[in-house]
Design an enzyme around this catalytic site. Structure first.
Site, PDB file in Angstrom:
ATOM      1  N   HIS A 211       9.820 -26.169   0.916  1.00  0.00           N
ATOM      2  CA  HIS A 211       9.368 -27.422   0.246  1.00  0.00           C
ATOM      3  C   HIS A 211       8.210 -27.182  -0.682  1.00  0.00           C
ATOM      4  CE1 HIS A 211      11.499 -30.303   2.899  1.00  0.00           C
ATOM      5  NE2 HIS A 211      11.640 -29.300   3.903  1.00  0.00           N
TER       6      HIS A 211
ATOM      7  N   GLU B 163       0.678  -1.072  -0.135  1.00  0.00           N
ATOM      8  CA  GLU B 163       0.123   0.126  -0.151  1.00  0.00           C
ATOM      9  C   GLU B 163       0.755   1.188   0.043  1.00  0.00           C
ATOM     10  OE1 GLU B 163      -3.008   0.141   2.919  1.00  0.00           O
ATOM     11  OE2 GLU B 163      -4.022  -1.572   2.257  1.00  0.00           O
TER      12      GLU B 163
ATOM     13  N   LYS C 160     -13.064   0.508  -1.843  1.00  0.00           N
ATOM     14  CA  LYS C 160     -14.160   0.632  -0.741  1.00  0.00           C
ATOM     15  C   LYS C 160     -15.448   1.458  -1.392  1.00  0.00           C
ATOM     16  CE  LYS C 160     -11.102   1.136   3.362  1.00  0.00           C
ATOM     17  NZ  LYS C 160     -10.927   1.810   4.514  1.00  0.00           N
TER      18      LYS C 160
END
Ligand code: PA5
Length: 463
Positions: free
Chosen positions: A315, A286, A429
């Protein structure tokens, strides 16, 4: 805390590394970056003042935390993004992944409502004994959709059990504006303020992170002390090339600009500390992922952060890190000493395939893998640095947090972007408000309708 940058240098890894001289020559520009940050420290970069500013707020935080410890069995943090990730970092780093189930636990269980998946919400709210539960609703803006919906779910559940809302809610929000602030007056709910200049991802050392930390017995004085030590060290260090909080962003910047390395991986050899990766992911994304420079020039800049856990992810991702493209810079992190350790007798079977693990400390394997993976990465010619802390404790964690915040701000200065704002998150938003028909966001809903029309054109059904 130790910062080792040997393995990103050309002399160690060859042409994909940076020449030492190119770092040493940056002394003047690093000094300028440091001065620019200092000039803005009481404005845009106010979060970098939190270690000192918060000292006078600790008594109130501790008093409330003690009341919660004495009267509740569960403490739920209700927030999203910067209003939860820092709390998660502190919780898992200090108290570990099994805290809630531990028989030696003396403080309330900790839960995070940091999403809106109704399956999880319903499970949590029906699982908890609400009479013994305190919810800390955290939102700087006071109106983020996810947090508001969770607040409604919580208050519905509390009301259904005829519980007094003010005895089960604590708010942490902006000091004046926002719906949560308004609600705090109407419901007489105890409320902690977030300073207007402290944005979500830089708020872990404010009341946002400190209250839940104090509730679960984390030493918040030591946390701030650690942060302040790094702050003082940065100010005191006259040679910026010897200052890791300036050198790391310089390395990130140069690798990105000069070598096209646009992925930064935190490889963390600790379960508890692995949430540092999730927290840093937000901090870097951000802060640095920006379309425009400060002078409004379109640049589409950014570095993609990844957080992986050692040894587990050796792994899963190490294959890619070693043999994949030269687009990654690895930041290894580990404690020198694991707080809990034990001797392995290992009297199971006499077989050379397992004997090498016997009669050793349990920590020896993870420490060896930390070293082995650094060697493997170096051998593959990929740049890496290593940060080691003596052990995980509050002071060291405070140091790491401040170090990371400062270095990301410095990287923002180097890239000439604003590391404090997040216009794209805000846009997202607003689109949600549009779809959900929040008043004032009708125009955003039209954008969604347009999108739906376009993306319904080419669909393949898979039976
Ligand atoms: O860093 C940020 O500013 C964001 O990620 C916010 O923390 C997040 O969107 C939540 O916002 P708020 O605290 O206003 O609910």
């Amino acid at each position: 805390m130790k910062f080792n940058y040997s393995n990103m240098l050309e002399e160690a890894i060859g042409k994909h590394g940076l020449p030492l001289n190119s770092l040493l020559e940056s002394r003047t520009s690093l000094n300028q970056i440091k001065e620019r940050i200092q000039k803005k420290i009481n404005k845009d970069y106010y979060p970098l003042q939190l270690p000192e500013v918060m000292a006078s707020h600790l008594d109130k935080i501790k008093k409330t935390a003690k009341k919660i410890q004495e009267n509740y069995e569960n403490f739920v943090i209700v927030g999203i993004g910067g209003s939860s990730l820092g709390n998660e970092l502190l919780h898992y780093a200090i108290n570990g992944i099994y805290y809630n189930d531990s028989i030696s636990r003396k403080t309330p269980r900790i839960y995070f409502m940091d999403n809106i998946d109704p399956e999880s919400t319903k499970t949590l709210l029906t699982m908890l004994d609400l009479k013994k539960t305190m919810f800390n609703v955290i939102t700087k803006s006071g109106s983020t959709a996810e947090t508001m919906q969770n607040l409604l779910s919580i208050t519905d559940a509390l009301k259904k059990e005829n519980l007094d809302l003010k005895k089960h809610l604590i708010f942490t929000t902006g000091p004046e504006k926002g719906l949560l602030r308004k609600l705090s007056y109407e419901l007489s709910v105890e409320t902690f303020a977030i300073h207007p200049l402290v944005g979500g991802r830089y708020s872990v050392l404010s009341a946002v992170g400190l209250l839940s930390a104090a509730v679960e017995g984390i030493n918040i004085d030591a946390l701030l002390r650690g942060a302040e030590l790094v702050k003082k060290n940065i100010t005191k260090e006259s040679n910026p090339v010897r200052c890791a909080a300036l050198l790391l962003p310089l390395i990130q910047y140069k690798l990105y600009k000069e070598r096209g390395v646009n992925i930064n991986t935190l490889f963390i050899y600790s379960d508890g500390l692995s949430h540092l990766g999730t927290w840093y992911r937000q901090l870097l994304s951000e802060s640095i992922g920006k379309r425009f420079t400060r002078s409004e020039k379109q640049i589409f800049t950014g570095i993609t952060p990844i957080g992986v856990r050692g040894a587990t992810d050796q792994h899963s991702m190490l294959q890619l890190f070693m043999e994949g493209p030269f687009d990654k810079f690895i930041i290894f992190i580990a404690p020198v000493k694991y707080r809990k350790d034990f001797n392995l007798k290992g009297n199971l079977i006499n077989d050379e395939n397992i004997n090498y693990l016997k009669n050793k400390k349990a920590s020896q394997l993870i420490k060896s893998e930390f070293l082995a993976t650094q060697t493997a990465i170096k051998t593959s010619g990929k740049p890496s640095v290593a940060i080691e802390i003596p052990e995980i404790n509050e002071e060291e964690l405070g140091k790491l947090i401040y170090f990371a915040e400062y270095e990301v701000v410095a990287l923002g200065e180097m890239l000439n972007v604003d590391p404090i704002n997040q216009p794209a998150v805000e846009f997202g938003k607003q689109l949600t408000y549009g779809i959900m028909k929040r008043k004032g966001f009708e125009e955003k809903n039209e954008k969604i309708m347009e999108f739906k029309k376009v993306c319904e054109k080419h669909i393949i059904k898979i039976p």
